[in-house]
Design a protein around this motif. Sequence first.
Motif, PDB file in Angstrom:
ATOM      1  N   MET A 218       8.445  14.274  33.876  1.00 48.80           N
ATOM      2  CA  MET A 218       7.746  15.238  34.738  1.00 48.80           C
ATOM      3  C   MET A 218       6.308  14.788  34.975  1.00 48.80           C
ATOM      4  O   MET A 218       5.608  14.390  34.055  1.00 48.80           O
ATOM      5  CB  MET A 218       7.729  16.624  34.097  1.00 48.80           C
TER       6      MET A 218
ATOM      7  N   GLU B   9      15.591  17.235  39.898  1.00 43.62           N
ATOM      8  CA  GLU B   9      15.743  18.543  40.548  1.00 43.62           C
ATOM      9  C   GLU B   9      14.392  18.878  41.136  1.00 43.62           C
ATOM     10  O   GLU B   9      13.399  18.951  40.408  1.00 43.62           O
ATOM     11  CB  GLU B   9      16.186  19.616  39.547  1.00 43.62           C
TER      12      GLU B   9
ATOM     13  N   ASP C  70      11.316  12.510  29.071  1.00 45.57           N
ATOM     14  CA  ASP C  70      10.750  13.431  30.056  1.00 45.57           C
ATOM     15  C   ASP C  70       9.866  12.650  31.022  1.00 45.57           C
ATOM     16  O   ASP C  70       8.987  11.898  30.607  1.00 45.57           O
ATOM     17  CB  ASP C  70       9.932  14.508  29.349  1.00 45.57           C
TER      18      ASP C  70
ATOM     19  N   ASP D  34      18.962  17.937  44.298  1.00 45.09           N
ATOM     20  CA  ASP D  34      19.469  17.722  42.940  1.00 45.09           C
ATOM     21  C   ASP D  34      20.181  16.381  42.926  1.00 45.09           C
ATOM     22  O   ASP D  34      20.982  16.100  43.825  1.00 45.09           O
ATOM     23  CB  ASP D  34      20.475  18.810  42.534  1.00 45.09           C
TER      24      ASP D  34
ATOM     25  N   ASP E  92      11.324  20.353  39.558  1.00 44.39           N
ATOM     26  CA  ASP E  92      11.686  21.368  38.578  1.00 44.39           C
ATOM     27  C   ASP E  92      12.095  20.668  37.288  1.00 44.39           C
ATOM     28  O   ASP E  92      11.786  21.136  36.198  1.00 44.39           O
ATOM     29  CB  ASP E  92      12.839  22.236  39.090  1.00 44.39           C
ATOM     30  N   GLU E  93      12.807  19.560  37.452  1.00 47.09           N
ATOM     31  CA  GLU E  93      13.208  18.736  36.311  1.00 47.09           C
ATOM     32  C   GLU E  93      13.190  17.282  36.743  1.00 47.09           C
ATOM     33  O   GLU E  93      13.590  16.957  37.853  1.00 47.09           O
ATOM     34  CB  GLU E  93      14.613  19.094  35.823  1.00 47.09           C
TER      35      GLU E  93
ATOM     36  N   TYR F 168      13.963  13.776  34.366  1.00 50.05           N
ATOM     37  CA  TYR F 168      14.110  13.124  33.064  1.00 50.05           C
ATOM     38  C   TYR F 168      15.198  12.074  33.119  1.00 50.05           C
ATOM     39  O   TYR F 168      15.989  12.019  34.060  1.00 50.05           O
ATOM     40  CB  TYR F 168      14.393  14.148  31.960  1.00 50.05           C
TER      41      TYR F 168
END
Length: 178
Positions: A158, A131, A156, A114, A143-144, A146
């Motif tokens: 991703m 993340e 975003d 993280d 997972d994230e 951004y």
Amino acid sequence: MTGYQDPNNPMQPLRQPKKSWFARSWWWFLPLVIGGPIVLCCGGVGLMGYLGFNKAMEMIEDLPAYKDGISIMENNPEVVQELGTPITVPGVFDVMQQGGAVNLQQTGATQTFDARIPVSGPNGSGWLVIEADANASGTWEFDELYLDTDSGQTIDLMPSTPGGAVPHDHDGDGVPDH
């Protein structure tokens, strides 16, 4: 009587006995003997801590989730338009000094990463949020991912690969391979 006087010459001044080496040198010898080992121990522990901390910072900067997250952000057209180029990303130690956070945890064969990293460009600044998790085979999945800009926009980042898997940069050109 503390001095010595020749009995044949009562007019001779009293001679003081010669001071011992310790009596003449205690003012520098005691601090050296007591303080020297303390300084050496503290210095050694401090050096080991510094070297260990630097090694940990290098390890985090070499993580695919960290490197690829930054690379994806730097190559995103929306980010380039919002922040401008060049985009400045501080080192991991500087991230923490600027109020960011970097956290790497390992539980069994799984790793969790993280990070909240301050980034800036000539047109603005923001926070890159990463993340990601790595499974036992070492494959990282976001997972994230951004960018929160200081202008209030969230971009975003991703990856479009299934499950957010990191498209790793195998050829070293700074662009993740697909």
